[in-house]
Motif scaffolding. Structure first.
Motif, PDB file in Angstrom:
ATOM      1  N   ILE A   1       0.854  -1.188   0.000  1.00 28.91           N
ATOM      2  CA  ILE A   1       0.000   0.000   0.000  1.00 28.91           C
ATOM      3  C   ILE A   1       0.891   1.238   0.000  1.00 28.91           C
ATOM      4  CG2 ILE A   1      -1.988  -1.121   1.084  1.00 28.91           C
ATOM      5  CD1 ILE A   1      -1.174   0.106   3.749  1.00 28.91           C
ATOM      6  N   GLY A   2       0.412   2.290  -0.662  1.00 29.68           N
ATOM      7  CA  GLY A   2       1.240   3.480  -0.839  1.00 29.68           C
ATOM      8  C   GLY A   2       2.080   3.350  -2.096  1.00 29.68           C
ATOM      9  N   THR A   3       2.496   4.484  -2.632  1.00 29.86           N
ATOM     10  CA  THR A   3       3.198   4.464  -3.931  1.00 29.86           C
ATOM     11  C   THR A   3       4.573   5.104  -3.873  1.00 29.86           C
ATOM     12  OG1 THR A   3       2.081   6.538  -4.505  1.00 29.86           O
ATOM     13  CG2 THR A   3       1.040   4.490  -5.254  1.00 29.86           C
ATOM     14  N   GLY A   4       5.043   5.404  -2.683  1.00 32.00           N
ATOM     15  CA  GLY A   4       6.333   6.079  -2.559  1.00 32.00           C
ATOM     16  C   GLY A   4       7.510   5.145  -2.801  1.00 32.00           C
ATOM     17  N   GLY A   5       8.709   5.713  -2.805  1.00 30.84           N
ATOM     18  CA  GLY A   5       9.901   4.934  -3.087  1.00 30.84           C
ATOM     19  C   GLY A   5      10.552   4.341  -1.854  1.00 30.84           C
ATOM     20  N   ARG A   6      10.156   4.814  -0.652  1.00 30.26           N
ATOM     21  CA  ARG A   6      10.764   4.301   0.575  1.00 30.26           C
ATOM     22  C   ARG A   6       9.904   3.183   1.138  1.00 30.26           C
ATOM     23  NH1 ARG A   6      11.423   8.425   5.109  1.00 30.26           N
ATOM     24  NH2 ARG A   6       9.760   9.207   3.847  1.00 30.26           N
ATOM     25  N   SER A   7      10.407   1.957   1.166  1.00 24.49           N
ATOM     26  CA  SER A   7       9.603   0.797   1.567  1.00 24.49           C
ATOM     27  C   SER A   7       9.880   0.376   3.001  1.00 24.49           C
ATOM     28  CB  SER A   7       9.894  -0.400   0.659  1.00 24.49           C
ATOM     29  OG  SER A   7       9.278  -0.227  -0.582  1.00 24.49           O
ATOM     30  N   THR A   8       8.821   0.089   3.711  1.00 22.21           N
ATOM     31  CA  THR A   8       8.926  -0.514   5.040  1.00 22.21           C
ATOM     32  C   THR A   8       8.077  -1.776   5.029  1.00 22.21           C
ATOM     33  OG1 THR A   8       9.105   1.675   6.059  1.00 22.21           O
ATOM     34  CG2 THR A   8       8.594  -0.169   7.509  1.00 22.21           C
TER      35      THR A   8
END
Length: 245
Positions: free
Chosen positions: A190-197
């Protein structure tokens, strides 16, 4: 994730309403002013809110059936807040009566829908009746746990948790992506940013965390680039009213 159909929503609404009514039936007068699991709210506040949102959603459908729309709460957000505060201190018998009437009104409104009625516009979040049904399902299930009677998020179904993953994706901060890894189940991004958690744990614990509730089973772990990290901060609950409750 499986698509949620109107038939599914209808069945889940009936189940959730039965759970809420059953929990309310076990409460005593002494339980009403006792703290709930929501900061600053007693169990009486939670019961009053469940009654209020059930009536509010029924009203959405009653107006929709006439081809009209109406704001979710009479008097808007202030009306909602004032009604909860006014009713929170009622006796348990009055809470039960009001809750039973509100649940019956809402269920009758959903039960009487024709197939096309689920796509009729309502004012709630600029959506349609199906969105209202999903919202009431969320309210009933989550607030049943908020009563703090021992039925916590660990009782939430996989389907409900996966619905929350989708609905609460709006809580992912800009620039970030969460890879939700429920134990034994496929991952969900979920989410489309480049920083993954990566958030791993029991499906119910992940859903509870996303919903701003305390995970029941203590299984949550967060990692980024294979290192353990703190759970990320979440944006506010995506609501049609400016409140997290």
């Amino acid at each position: 994730m499986t698509a949620i159909t109107p038939d599914t929503v209808l069945a889940e609404l009936h189940k959730a309403a039965d759970v809420v009514a059953s929990l309310a039936a076990k409460l005593t007068q002494e339980d009403v002013p006792a703290p709930s699991l929501l900061a600053g709210w007693t169990r009486g506040h939670v019961l009053a809110h469940i009654t209020g949102i059930s009536n509010a959603m029924a009203r959405q459908l009653e107006f929709a059936a006439r081809g009209e729309t109406v704001e979710l709460y009479d008097g808007g957000y202030d009306g909602r807040t004032n009604a909860i505060e006014a009713a929170a201190g009622h006796g348990i018998d009055e809470h039960r009566r009001d809750l039973a009437a509100a649940l019956e009104r809402a269920l009758q409104a959903f039960d009487s829908l024709e197939p096309g009625g689920w796509q009729v516009p309502i004012s709630y979040r600029g959506g349609v009746v199906l969105d209202g049904g999903l919202a009431l399902w969320r309210e009933l299930v989550i607030h049943a746990s908020d009563l703090g009677t021992g039925r916590g998020p660990e009782t939430w179904s996989r389907q409900f948790c996966e619905h929350l993953f989708d609905f609460l994706s709006a809580r992912v901060p800009e620039g970030q992506k969460f890879v939700l890894q429920p134990l034994g189940l496929p991952p969900v991004a979920i989410g489309t940013g480049g920083r993954s958690t990566v958030i791993s744990g029991m499906v119910t614990d992940i859903a509870a965390w996303l919903a701003g509730r305390e995970p029941s089973l203590g299984s949550l772990r967060a990692s980024a680039a294979a290192d353990g990290v703190d759970l990320p901060e979440l944006l506010p609950w995506p609501s049609g009213v400016p409140a997290s409750k």
